[in-house]
Design a protein around this motif. Sequence first.
Motif, PDB file in Angstrom:
ATOM      1  N   PHE A 178      78.112  72.416  67.351  1.00  0.00           N
ATOM      2  CA  PHE A 178      78.185  71.363  68.368  1.00  0.00           C
ATOM      3  C   PHE A 178      78.550  70.017  67.757  1.00  0.00           C
ATOM      4  O   PHE A 178      79.389  69.284  68.306  1.00  0.00           O
ATOM      5  CB  PHE A 178      76.842  71.252  69.097  1.00  0.00           C
ATOM      6  N   GLU A 179      77.937  69.674  66.647  1.00  0.00           N
ATOM      7  CA  GLU A 179      78.205  68.369  66.040  1.00  0.00           C
ATOM      8  C   GLU A 179      79.674  68.266  65.618  1.00  0.00           C
ATOM      9  O   GLU A 179      80.313  67.233  65.836  1.00  0.00           O
ATOM     10  CB  GLU A 179      77.281  68.131  64.846  1.00  0.00           C
ATOM     11  N   HIS A 180      80.206  69.315  65.030  1.00  0.00           N
ATOM     12  CA  HIS A 180      81.629  69.282  64.671  1.00  0.00           C
ATOM     13  C   HIS A 180      82.500  69.181  65.920  1.00  0.00           C
ATOM     14  O   HIS A 180      83.471  68.412  65.954  1.00  0.00           O
ATOM     15  CB  HIS A 180      81.993  70.534  63.869  1.00  0.00           C
TER      16      HIS A 180
ATOM     17  N   ASP B 228      58.879  72.998  68.376  1.00  0.00           N
ATOM     18  CA  ASP B 228      59.139  73.302  69.788  1.00  0.00           C
ATOM     19  C   ASP B 228      60.502  73.957  69.998  1.00  0.00           C
ATOM     20  O   ASP B 228      60.920  74.192  71.133  1.00  0.00           O
ATOM     21  CB  ASP B 228      59.030  72.037  70.647  1.00  0.00           C
ATOM     22  N   GLY B 229      61.207  74.250  68.906  1.00  0.00           N
ATOM     23  CA  GLY B 229      62.500  74.917  69.015  1.00  0.00           C
ATOM     24  C   GLY B 229      63.680  73.991  69.125  1.00  0.00           C
ATOM     25  O   GLY B 229      64.830  74.451  69.078  1.00  0.00           O
ATOM     26  N   THR B 230      63.448  72.684  69.271  1.00  0.00           N
ATOM     27  CA  THR B 230      64.560  71.744  69.258  1.00  0.00           C
ATOM     28  C   THR B 230      65.065  71.592  67.824  1.00  0.00           C
ATOM     29  O   THR B 230      64.377  71.936  66.861  1.00  0.00           O
ATOM     30  CB  THR B 230      64.158  70.368  69.815  1.00  0.00           C
ATOM     31  N   VAL B 231      66.278  71.066  67.706  1.00  0.00           N
ATOM     32  CA  VAL B 231      66.908  70.952  66.385  1.00  0.00           C
ATOM     33  C   VAL B 231      67.223  69.488  66.107  1.00  0.00           C
ATOM     34  O   VAL B 231      67.840  68.804  66.936  1.00  0.00           O
ATOM     35  CB  VAL B 231      68.196  71.790  66.309  1.00  0.00           C
ATOM     36  N   ARG B 232      66.807  69.023  64.953  1.00  0.00           N
ATOM     37  CA  ARG B 232      67.076  67.644  64.540  1.00  0.00           C
ATOM     38  C   ARG B 232      68.222  67.657  63.535  1.00  0.00           C
ATOM     39  O   ARG B 232      68.173  68.377  62.531  1.00  0.00           O
ATOM     40  CB  ARG B 232      65.840  67.015  63.915  1.00  0.00           C
TER      41      ARG B 232
ATOM     42  N   THR C  84      71.795  60.402  64.187  1.00  0.00           N
ATOM     43  CA  THR C  84      70.729  61.407  64.291  1.00  0.00           C
ATOM     44  C   THR C  84      70.650  61.907  65.726  1.00  0.00           C
ATOM     45  O   THR C  84      70.581  61.106  66.663  1.00  0.00           O
ATOM     46  CB  THR C  84      69.369  60.830  63.878  1.00  0.00           C
ATOM     47  N   ASP C  85      70.679  63.224  65.895  1.00  0.00           N
ATOM     48  CA  ASP C  85      70.557  63.858  67.206  1.00  0.00           C
ATOM     49  C   ASP C  85      69.363  64.812  67.224  1.00  0.00           C
ATOM     50  O   ASP C  85      69.070  65.460  66.215  1.00  0.00           O
ATOM     51  CB  ASP C  85      71.810  64.674  67.548  1.00  0.00           C
ATOM     52  N   THR C  86      68.690  64.900  68.372  1.00  0.00           N
ATOM     53  CA  THR C  86      67.724  65.964  68.623  1.00  0.00           C
ATOM     54  C   THR C  86      68.291  66.810  69.751  1.00  0.00           C
ATOM     55  O   THR C  86      68.531  66.306  70.852  1.00  0.00           O
ATOM     56  CB  THR C  86      66.346  65.403  69.014  1.00  0.00           C
TER      57      THR C  86
ATOM     58  N   GLN D 234      69.411  64.032  72.506  1.00  0.00           N
ATOM     59  CA  GLN D 234      68.858  62.686  72.367  1.00  0.00           C
ATOM     60  C   GLN D 234      69.380  62.110  71.061  1.00  0.00           C
ATOM     61  O   GLN D 234      69.173  62.690  70.001  1.00  0.00           O
ATOM     62  CB  GLN D 234      67.328  62.709  72.367  1.00  0.00           C
ATOM     63  N   SER D 235      70.061  60.963  71.166  1.00  0.00           N
ATOM     64  CA  SER D 235      70.643  60.347  69.976  1.00  0.00           C
ATOM     65  C   SER D 235      69.880  59.078  69.626  1.00  0.00           C
ATOM     66  O   SER D 235      69.554  58.271  70.508  1.00  0.00           O
ATOM     67  CB  SER D 235      72.114  60.017  70.212  1.00  0.00           C
ATOM     68  N   ALA D 236      69.606  58.917  68.340  1.00  0.00           N
ATOM     69  CA  ALA D 236      68.928  57.727  67.863  1.00  0.00           C
ATOM     70  C   ALA D 236      69.954  56.740  67.320  1.00  0.00           C
ATOM     71  O   ALA D 236      70.993  57.136  66.800  1.00  0.00           O
ATOM     72  CB  ALA D 236      67.925  58.096  66.776  1.00  0.00           C
ATOM     73  N   GLY D 237      69.648  55.452  67.443  1.00  0.00           N
ATOM     74  CA  GLY D 237      70.544  54.436  66.923  1.00  0.00           C
ATOM     75  C   GLY D 237      71.651  54.091  67.903  1.00  0.00           C
ATOM     76  O   GLY D 237      71.707  54.582  69.024  1.00  0.00           O
ATOM     77  N   ASN D 238      72.535  53.231  67.444  1.00  0.00           N
ATOM     78  CA  ASN D 238      73.613  52.735  68.294  1.00  0.00           C
ATOM     79  C   ASN D 238      74.962  52.957  67.603  1.00  0.00           C
ATOM     80  O   ASN D 238      75.708  52.028  67.326  1.00  0.00           O
ATOM     81  CB  ASN D 238      73.397  51.251  68.610  1.00  0.00           C
TER      82      ASN D 238
END
Length: 299
Positions: free
Chosen positions: A61-63, A154-158, A198-200, A212-216
Motif C-alpha cells: 500500500f505504501e508503495h 490490535d492487528g493494526t500496522v504501524r 508515519t501511518d497506522t 491514520q497519518s501522523a505529522g504534516n
Amino acid sequence: MRRHPFLMLAAIILTVVVAWTVWWQVTHHDTRNQPAARETRTAAMPSSSEQARLKTIAERFEHASRDWGTDPASWDKGLTAIRTPDTMSDAAMGKVSTLKRAKTLGPDAPSPWCGDDPNGAVCATWPTMLDYWRQQAWTMGARVDGMDVSVNTDGTVRVSGRSRIIIWSDTQNAITYRGIHGGEWWDLSPVTGTRTWTDTLTITNGRITARQSAGNTDWMADPWFKTWNTNPMEAAGSLTDRRQDGIPVEGQTPDLGLTHDRDVDVLANRTILSGSQWEQVFARDPERMNANTGDSTYD
C-alpha cells in the motif's frame, strides 16, 4: 396496669421475625440486580505468519500510494528521463485498499486555472492539478526509500518511512559552457531530498480500510491523500538530505515550452559547475574553465 399475656407474646414473636429477616438479608443478599464483574481480556498478538502477511500488505500500500512521477534515481539520465509523466493511476492502490478520496485531493483535483473559468480554453488544456504543476516544474516525483513496519496487538500496522523526492523547474538561468572546439553544454541540476512520514493502517480481508497519518507531510510524499495547493519548489528548500547535483547536457539551452504561472516562484538552478561528468568536459577544455575553483565564467 397489668399487660395482657397475648400482647406480650405477639411482641416477642414480632421481634424474632424482624431479627431473622435482617439476618437473612445480610447472609443471603440478592445478587440478581448487581452489575456483573468486568472481564479483563488481553488482546492476542497476531501469529508470526499473520504479522508477515499484514506487513506485506502495508508495504504494498505504501508503495502504491506514495511512489509517483519521476524516479529520483534517474536524476542524471537527461531531460527525457526526468520528465514527469502526464498521467497518474491509482489502480495499484485500489488493489490493496478500499480508501475513498475527496475530489479536492490528489492529482485529479481541479486546476487553479479552472477556478474562474471552468469552461474556458485554459482549463480545458490543463484541467487537473497534475496538469497545472507540470507546467510549473519539468520534474516532480517520489519513491519510498525505506520503511520500518510493525504490527500492533490490535492487528493494526504501524509504518514509519521515508520518501525520496525529486523536483526541478526549468532551464531558466541554467549555467552554460562553451568548449574550445565549439562544443556547448548547459547544466541540468534537479533537487533531491527526503521527507519522513508515519501511518497506522487497518487491514480487513487483505485490504487497507483505514489510515491514520501522523505529522504534516507535504503532498510530494503523499500525492493521493493531500491537497496539491502548495508550491513544491518552495518546500524543496526544507527537504532533509537536500542535494542539487548537476550534469552537463550537450547543446544549446532549450526552451522547454512550459506555461508558468507568474504568481508561482520557480526553483533556482545551481550557480557552480561541479561533478564527475562536468570534470570530463573540463578535461577536454581545460583552458576555458577551472573545475577546481568552480569558476562559472568563460573567456
